[in-house]
Design a protein around this motif. Structure first.
Motif, short mmCIF file in Angstrom:
data_model
loop_
_atom_site.label_atom_id
_atom_site.label_comp_id
_atom_site.label_asym_id
_atom_site.label_seq_id
_atom_site.Cartn_x
_atom_site.Cartn_y
_atom_site.Cartn_z
N GLU A 239 13.13 -30.45 -9.06
CA GLU A 239 13.34 -30.48 -10.51
C GLU A 239 13.05 -29.13 -11.15
N GLN A 240 12.07 -28.41 -10.62
CA GLN A 240 11.73 -27.09 -11.17
C GLN A 240 12.80 -26.05 -10.83
N GLY A 241 13.45 -26.21 -9.72
CA GLY A 241 14.41 -25.22 -9.26
C GLY A 241 13.72 -24.07 -8.55
N GLY A 242 14.45 -22.98 -8.34
CA GLY A 242 13.91 -21.83 -7.61
C GLY A 242 14.53 -21.74 -6.23
N ARG A 243 14.73 -20.50 -5.78
CA ARG A 243 15.37 -20.27 -4.49
C ARG A 243 14.49 -19.42 -3.58
N ASN A 244 14.42 -19.84 -2.33
CA ASN A 244 13.75 -19.04 -1.29
C ASN A 244 12.35 -18.58 -1.68
N LYS A 245 11.58 -19.47 -2.25
CA LYS A 245 10.21 -19.12 -2.62
C LYS A 245 9.32 -19.18 -1.39
N GLY A 246 8.89 -18.02 -0.94
CA GLY A 246 8.06 -17.95 0.25
C GLY A 246 6.61 -18.27 -0.05
N PRO A 247 5.73 -18.09 0.93
CA PRO A 247 4.32 -18.45 0.75
C PRO A 247 3.56 -17.50 -0.16
N THR A 248 4.12 -16.32 -0.47
CA THR A 248 3.45 -15.38 -1.38
C THR A 248 4.47 -14.85 -2.38
N PRO A 249 4.02 -14.43 -3.56
CA PRO A 249 4.95 -13.86 -4.54
C PRO A 249 5.64 -12.62 -3.99
N PRO A 250 6.86 -12.31 -4.47
CA PRO A 250 7.62 -11.18 -3.91
C PRO A 250 6.93 -9.84 -4.02
N ALA A 251 6.09 -9.64 -5.04
CA ALA A 251 5.43 -8.34 -5.22
C ALA A 251 4.38 -8.07 -4.15
N TYR A 252 3.96 -9.11 -3.44
CA TYR A 252 2.95 -8.94 -2.41
C TYR A 252 3.62 -8.78 -1.06
N ARG A 253 3.16 -7.81 -0.30
CA ARG A 253 3.73 -7.57 1.02
C ARG A 253 2.68 -7.87 2.09
N TRP A 254 3.18 -8.11 3.26
CA TRP A 254 2.30 -8.33 4.40
C TRP A 254 1.69 -7.01 4.85
N ARG A 255 0.65 -7.08 5.62
CA ARG A 255 0.02 -5.89 6.18
C ARG A 255 0.66 -5.60 7.54
N TYR A 256 1.28 -4.44 7.66
CA TYR A 256 1.91 -4.06 8.92
C TYR A 256 0.89 -3.39 9.82
N THR A 257 0.79 -3.84 11.07
CA THR A 257 -0.21 -3.31 12.00
C THR A 257 0.42 -2.71 13.26
N GLY A 258 1.75 -2.57 13.28
CA GLY A 258 2.41 -2.03 14.47
C GLY A 258 2.48 -0.51 14.44
N PRO A 259 3.22 0.07 15.37
CA PRO A 259 3.32 1.54 15.46
C PRO A 259 4.12 2.08 14.29
N GLU A 260 3.82 3.33 13.93
CA GLU A 260 4.57 4.01 12.86
C GLU A 260 5.96 4.34 13.37
N GLY A 261 6.89 4.41 12.46
CA GLY A 261 8.25 4.75 12.85
C GLY A 261 9.22 4.31 11.78
N GLY A 262 10.37 4.96 11.75
CA GLY A 262 11.39 4.57 10.79
C GLY A 262 11.21 5.14 9.42
N ARG A 263 10.24 6.06 9.24
CA ARG A 263 10.01 6.67 7.95
C ARG A 263 10.34 8.15 8.03
N GLU A 264 10.93 8.66 6.97
CA GLU A 264 11.24 10.09 6.93
C GLU A 264 10.01 10.89 6.59
N ASP A 265 9.86 12.03 7.27
CA ASP A 265 8.74 12.92 6.96
C ASP A 265 9.03 13.74 5.71
N GLY A 266 7.97 14.22 5.08
CA GLY A 266 8.14 15.10 3.93
C GLY A 266 8.22 14.35 2.64
#
Length: 266
Positions: A239-266
């Motif tokens: 009844e409230q509606g809403g699409r693809n509401k995950g377990p946390t609000p969109p502004a919050y991100r998970w903590r990444y703990t894997g290797p660095e990579g995929g980012r441009e330097d500088g």
């Protein structure tokens, strides 16, 4: 045709055109005459309970219907709806979240209480030994006790135990599993040094054990009970509606703990 007829066998339902019988009772004789808790008992146990037994079962079912969107099962139902699933799929997704950690402690508590009951002898000694065995063989968490949210008391447990006490005084149940449940709480309180509340699983396990339900059925009954809350939350989210509401609000991100990579330097 006997090989076909015998492919499935059941003592639960007998049916032919124009006739339906549940455990030997014509369905028209049950409709309007027995309560839903009585029907649950009949279907799972094969007999009709007394009204007093059914009231105690109903109390346990009522107590466990919901615990809010913080509960994984409820959260799953609401998330399923926001992904476009209908109510039945949302309910199925939610019930599948009810495993050993979330939803299974009632079954485990019935088993623990059974160990203590069968041990006999001094209750305090048997209780301490059963707790030691559980933590050694199963898990350091003793099922049915402690709550991450309700401290120092789970408000559902005292009321349920009071109803068991009333039923025991009336001769509906023995009361021995209520005594065992309180003995477990006393032992855990003594070991911890602070109040460790009996939670909804521990309290409903007392009722299910008093009424003679097997441990696995205690989990199934919890699923039945919690399905009411699951349905209510899924419908509210629809009844409230809403699409693809995950377990946390969109502004919050998970903590990444894997290797660095995929980012441009500088």
């Amino acid at each position: 045709m006997s090989d076909v007829a015998d492919w499935w066998s059941t003592a639960i339902i007998d049916m032919e055109p124009g006739r339906i019988a549940m455990r030997g009772h014509a369905i028209q004789d049950l409709i309007g005459r027995v309560s839903f808790p009585q029907m649950i008992w009949l279907m799972t146990r094969g007999t009709l309970p007394t009204e007093a037994e059914a009231r105690l079962l109903e109390a346990a079912l009522v107590a466990a219907v919901d615990h809010g969107p913080q509960a994984p099962s409820i959260a799953a139902a609401r998330m399923a709806v926001t992904c476009g699933l209908p109510l039945n799929n949302a309910m199925a997704s939610a019930v599948n979240m009810l495993g050993d950690v979330h939803g299974g402690a009632g079954e485990q508590a019935v088993e623990l209480y059974g160990w203590i009951d069968r041990a006999g002898g001094d209750l305090a000694v048997a209780t301490a030994a059963a707790i030691d065995r559980w933590q050694r063989e199963r898990d350091r968490f003793v099922p049915g006790f402690g709550h991450r949210f309700h401290k120092p008391v789970d408000p559902r447990a005292p009321r349920l135990l009071a109803l068991v006490d009333e039923a025991a005084a009336a001769g509906t149940v023995s009361g021995r599993f209520a005594t065992i449940g309180r003995a477990v709480q006393a032992e855990l309180n003594a070991r911890k040094g602070t109040a460790l509340p009996m939670n909804i699983d521990g309290a409903t396990a007392v009722i299910y054990a008093e009424l003679g339900f097997a441990g696995p059925l205690a989990r199934g009954l919890f699923c039945l009970s919690r399905s009411v809350g699951i349905l209510a939350h899924a419908w509210e989210q629809m009844e409230q509606g809403g699409r693809n509401k995950g377990p946390t609000p969109p502004a919050y991100r998970w903590r990444y703990t894997g290797p660095e990579g995929g980012r441009e330097d500088g």
